[in-house]
Design a protein around this motif. Structure first.
Motif, short mmCIF file in Angstrom:
data_model
loop_
_atom_site.label_atom_id
_atom_site.label_comp_id
_atom_site.label_asym_id
_atom_site.label_seq_id
_atom_site.Cartn_x
_atom_site.Cartn_y
_atom_site.Cartn_z
N GLU A 113 0.81 -1.22 0.00
CA GLU A 113 0.00 0.00 0.00
C GLU A 113 0.85 1.27 0.00
O GLU A 113 0.31 2.37 -0.11
CB GLU A 113 -0.92 0.00 1.23
N LEU A 114 2.17 1.12 0.13
CA LEU A 114 3.06 2.28 0.17
C LEU A 114 3.54 2.64 -1.22
O LEU A 114 3.65 1.78 -2.11
CB LEU A 114 4.26 1.99 1.07
N ASP A 115 3.85 3.90 -1.42
CA ASP A 115 4.46 4.36 -2.67
C ASP A 115 5.97 4.13 -2.56
O ASP A 115 6.70 4.93 -1.99
CB ASP A 115 4.16 5.85 -2.88
N LEU A 116 6.41 3.02 -3.11
CA LEU A 116 7.81 2.64 -3.00
C LEU A 116 8.61 3.13 -4.20
O LEU A 116 9.41 2.39 -4.80
CB LEU A 116 7.93 1.11 -2.87
N THR A 117 8.40 4.40 -4.55
CA THR A 117 9.16 5.01 -5.63
C THR A 117 9.86 6.25 -5.08
O THR A 117 9.46 6.82 -4.07
CB THR A 117 8.25 5.41 -6.81
N LEU A 118 10.90 6.64 -5.78
CA LEU A 118 11.70 7.79 -5.36
C LEU A 118 11.94 8.69 -6.55
O LEU A 118 12.36 8.23 -7.62
CB LEU A 118 13.05 7.29 -4.80
N ASP A 119 11.63 9.98 -6.40
CA ASP A 119 11.90 10.92 -7.48
C ASP A 119 13.39 10.94 -7.82
O ASP A 119 14.23 10.74 -6.94
CB ASP A 119 11.44 12.33 -7.08
N SER A 120 13.69 11.22 -9.07
CA SER A 120 15.08 11.13 -9.53
C SER A 120 16.02 12.08 -8.79
O SER A 120 17.21 11.80 -8.65
CB SER A 120 15.15 11.42 -11.04
N ASP A 121 15.50 13.19 -8.28
CA ASP A 121 16.35 14.16 -7.58
C ASP A 121 16.54 13.83 -6.10
O ASP A 121 17.41 14.42 -5.45
CB ASP A 121 15.75 15.57 -7.69
N ASP A 122 15.76 12.90 -5.58
CA ASP A 122 15.85 12.58 -4.16
C ASP A 122 16.84 11.45 -3.89
O ASP A 122 17.03 10.55 -4.71
CB ASP A 122 14.47 12.19 -3.61
N LEU A 123 17.42 11.51 -2.70
CA LEU A 123 18.39 10.50 -2.27
C LEU A 123 17.78 9.48 -1.33
O LEU A 123 18.34 8.39 -1.14
CB LEU A 123 19.59 11.18 -1.58
N ALA A 124 16.65 9.81 -0.72
CA ALA A 124 16.03 8.90 0.25
C ALA A 124 14.57 9.26 0.45
O ALA A 124 14.11 10.35 0.10
CB ALA A 124 16.77 8.97 1.59
N LYS A 125 13.86 8.31 1.02
CA LYS A 125 12.48 8.52 1.46
C LYS A 125 12.33 7.83 2.80
O LYS A 125 12.73 6.66 2.96
CB LYS A 125 11.49 7.96 0.46
N LEU A 126 11.77 8.53 3.78
CA LEU A 126 11.60 7.99 5.12
C LEU A 126 10.12 7.91 5.47
O LEU A 126 9.36 8.81 5.14
CB LEU A 126 12.31 8.87 6.16
N TRP A 127 9.74 6.83 6.16
CA TRP A 127 8.39 6.72 6.69
C TRP A 127 8.44 7.00 8.18
O TRP A 127 9.32 6.50 8.91
CB TRP A 127 7.82 5.34 6.41
N LEU A 128 7.50 7.81 8.63
CA LEU A 128 7.46 8.26 10.01
C LEU A 128 6.15 7.86 10.67
O LEU A 128 5.16 7.56 9.99
CB LEU A 128 7.62 9.79 10.06
N VAL A 129 6.16 7.83 12.01
CA VAL A 129 4.95 7.51 12.77
C VAL A 129 4.80 8.52 13.90
O VAL A 129 5.75 9.22 14.26
CB VAL A 129 5.02 6.08 13.37
N ASP A 130 3.59 8.59 14.45
CA ASP A 130 3.38 9.42 15.64
C ASP A 130 4.30 8.95 16.75
O ASP A 130 4.57 7.74 16.89
CB ASP A 130 1.93 9.35 16.09
N ASN A 131 4.77 9.86 17.56
CA ASN A 131 5.76 9.52 18.58
C ASN A 131 5.19 8.57 19.64
O ASN A 131 4.19 8.88 20.27
CB ASN A 131 6.26 10.79 19.27
N PRO A 132 5.85 7.44 19.84
CA PRO A 132 5.44 6.55 20.93
C PRO A 132 5.87 7.13 22.27
O PRO A 132 6.68 8.06 22.33
CB PRO A 132 6.19 5.25 20.61
N SER A 133 5.38 6.56 23.33
CA SER A 133 5.67 7.08 24.67
C SER A 133 7.15 7.04 25.00
O SER A 133 7.66 7.87 25.75
CB SER A 133 4.87 6.30 25.71
N TRP A 134 7.85 6.06 24.44
CA TRP A 134 9.28 5.91 24.75
C TRP A 134 10.19 6.80 23.89
O TRP A 134 11.40 6.80 24.05
CB TRP A 134 9.70 4.45 24.62
N HIS A 135 9.58 7.56 22.96
CA HIS A 135 10.38 8.43 22.10
C HIS A 135 9.57 9.69 21.80
O HIS A 135 9.29 10.02 20.65
CB HIS A 135 10.75 7.69 20.81
N SER A 136 9.20 10.38 22.84
CA SER A 136 8.23 11.47 22.73
C SER A 136 8.77 12.69 21.97
O SER A 136 7.98 13.49 21.47
CB SER A 136 7.77 11.90 24.12
N ASP A 137 10.08 12.85 21.88
CA ASP A 137 10.64 14.02 21.19
C ASP A 137 10.69 13.85 19.67
O ASP A 137 10.86 14.82 18.94
CB ASP A 137 12.06 14.31 21.70
N GLY A 138 10.54 12.63 19.19
CA GLY A 138 10.56 12.39 17.74
C GLY A 138 11.94 12.53 17.14
O GLY A 138 12.95 12.73 17.84
#
Length: 225
Positions: free
Chosen positions: A117-142
């Motif tokens: 279900e994810l867009d697993l493509t990368l624009d030619s000018d980009d070097l990376a793509k990261l997936w992020l999630v809402d901060n869990p309790s053990w990593h509240s600062d993100g």
């Protein structure tokens, strides 16, 4: 590529005799949930890097035939950290003359989001793509901010890196073989160059770093049926 080299220190004594990616959740190793998710998305050529008790990983997972995929292994003789482990596996991850991105996932993370279900493509000018999630309790600062599908180092609200990314192999060429190197500084450098796309994962996500988090995954799996 699946990362499976961590010591799992915070999950001892479970990880004294079993590598963390093989710790079971409802009887199935964490890394197997990742493999099956990748295969459902049509990703069947998978490299696994390992270090601590890595021979158990190879013996348990084998060639990958049982999952409908091909598994290859990159063994660290001594811990190289994430970027160093990627550099060692680089010959397995890139095609000569090509800089096509590869998908990198953590073997000890559980997510309900389907990779298909994810867009697993990368624009030619980009070097990376990261997936992020809402901060869990053990990593509240993100970790990183996300705006208009772009990742930045600064923002009013930061999210947590989910351990899922698309990366270009060329970004690891500068590292020496068997050099110990962390991934975070490389990601920050790419972000500072405004070369990193981003998106949020949906559904349930858990970075299984403690016994309590493992129990939380099992509770989710039972409730999900």
């Amino acid at each position: 590529m699946i990362l499976a080299a961590g010591l799992g220190t915070r999950m001892r004594p479970l990880t004294l005799t079993t590598p963390k990616p093989l710790i079971p959740a409802l009887g199935k190793p964490l890394i197997v949930y990742q493999i099956e998710n990748l295969v459902r998305a049509g990703i069947t050529d998978i490299v696994i890097n390992h270090a601590w008790l890595g021979e158990q990983i190879e013996q348990t997972l084998g060639s990958g035939e049982q999952f409908g995929c091909s598994l290859r292994y990159s063994a660290e003789q001594e811990p190289l950290e994430t970027a160093g482990g990627i550099r060692k596996a680089l010959p397995m991850l890139k095609t000569e003359g090509s800089d096509q991105p590869f998908l990198l996932v953590n073997g000890d993370v559980y997510l309900s989001q389907e990779y298909s279900e994810l867009d697993l493509t990368l624009d030619s000018d980009d070097l990376a793509k990261l997936w992020l999630v809402d901060n869990p309790s053990w990593h509240s600062d993100g970790d990183f901010a996300l705006s208009d599908q772009r990742v930045s180092l600064h923002g009013d609200e930061k999210l947590t890196f989910a351990g899922v990314s698309l990366l270009r192999p060329s970004q690891f060429d500068e590292l020496a073989l068997n050099e110990k190197a962390a991934l975070a500084p490389l990601l920050r450098r790419m972000i500072e160059q405004s070369k990193v796309a981003g998106a949020k994962l949906g559904g349930y996500w858990n970075d299984v770093g403690t016994v309590d988090r493992l129990a939380d995954v099992e509770t989710f799996l039972k409730e999900a049926g």
